[in-house]
Design an enzyme around this catalytic site. Sequence first.
Site, short mmCIF file in Angstrom:
data_model
loop_
_atom_site.label_atom_id
_atom_site.label_comp_id
_atom_site.label_asym_id
_atom_site.label_seq_id
_atom_site.Cartn_x
_atom_site.Cartn_y
_atom_site.Cartn_z
CG ASP A 10 13.67 3.57 -1.82
OD1 ASP A 10 12.48 3.12 -1.75
OD2 ASP A 10 13.96 4.59 -1.36
CG HIS A 189 12.58 8.32 1.50
ND1 HIS A 189 12.02 7.19 0.62
CD2 HIS A 189 13.36 9.13 1.14
CE1 HIS A 189 12.74 7.56 -0.42
NE2 HIS A 189 13.36 8.59 -0.16
N1 DGL Z 1 10.93 5.03 0.19
C1 DGL Z 1 9.77 4.60 -0.63
C2 DGL Z 1 8.53 3.71 0.31
O1 DGL Z 1 9.06 3.16 1.30
C3 DGL Z 1 9.20 5.43 -1.62
C4 DGL Z 1 9.17 6.86 -1.37
C5 DGL Z 1 8.68 7.67 -2.72
O2 DGL Z 1 9.44 7.46 -3.42
O3 DGL Z 1 7.70 8.07 -2.76
O4 DGL Z 1 7.57 3.85 -0.01
#
Ligand code: DGL
Length: 272
Positions: A10, A189
């Site tokens: 991630d 997140h």
């Molecule tokens: N956790 C990530 C997602 O699922 C990306 C978050 C990011 O870096 O903007 O999109």
Amino acid sequence: MDNRPIGFFDSGLGGLTCISPLMKALPKERIIYFGDTARTPYGSKAPSTIRMFSAQIADFLVQSNVKMIVIACNTVSATCLNELRVRFPGLPIIGIIQPAAQAVAESCGKGNRIGIIGTKVTIKSRAYENLIHELNPELSIHAISCPTFVPLIEEGIIENEIMDLSIQYYLDHFIKYHKIDTLILGCTHYPLIRDNIEKLYPQLRIINPSKEIVKSIRKELESRDLLAEEPDCENTFYASDLSENFVNMINRIFEISEFRVAFKNFDLDTYK
Ligand code: DGL
């Protein structure tokens, strides 16, 4: 049977929200996790940059001898899942959007009003809408990007008025105007702020892709005869910036006694 670890990655710590459900469902599996904490967030970056970062990390995981890659990031899944599959033919690579889209398409009907929240890149790609509509064209879907959520979560600003205000700023009007009843947490997140969202909008049914993806992982491992039986390595969490925050969040997300864990710093620039 294959005792090698599964590689997860991630842009930061969001993908960690897939790990607890995986450990519960498949306790014999071991993982190598890579969080690109030095370069997070991805969600507002150009697709070409996201492609380059993702290819670097996938190369690193492949060099680490993983048996499968799980893209625990909606932004990367929306941007370059197919490219990564082409880069590593034969290696199972699972994106997070398809399993969640399938869960929604199967469990929702014409009467539901579905909302998707995610990063700018994920929302702009319309990856969720396209996949859900392929499976169930009747569903009514609306989407909104919430670009302040990831930086606040990466900072650990969660049980906090600032986070609640930020959620209300994006969602109050969106939920009311579109009469949303089902909300997809389209960024790994966001399960970390699920309690905040549920407190503010208790009427919503929440779909958590970080849980849905575990079913696909199990299915893929079973169908390729790759399930682990006697793991011979420990879970390892790499970060491109091994900050106090990353370690604190890992300790907060998991009961660390649940499994053995090692933290490592990894500088992607040295890997060329
Ligand atoms: N956790 C990530 C997602 O699922 C990306 C978050 C990011 O870096 O903007 O999109």
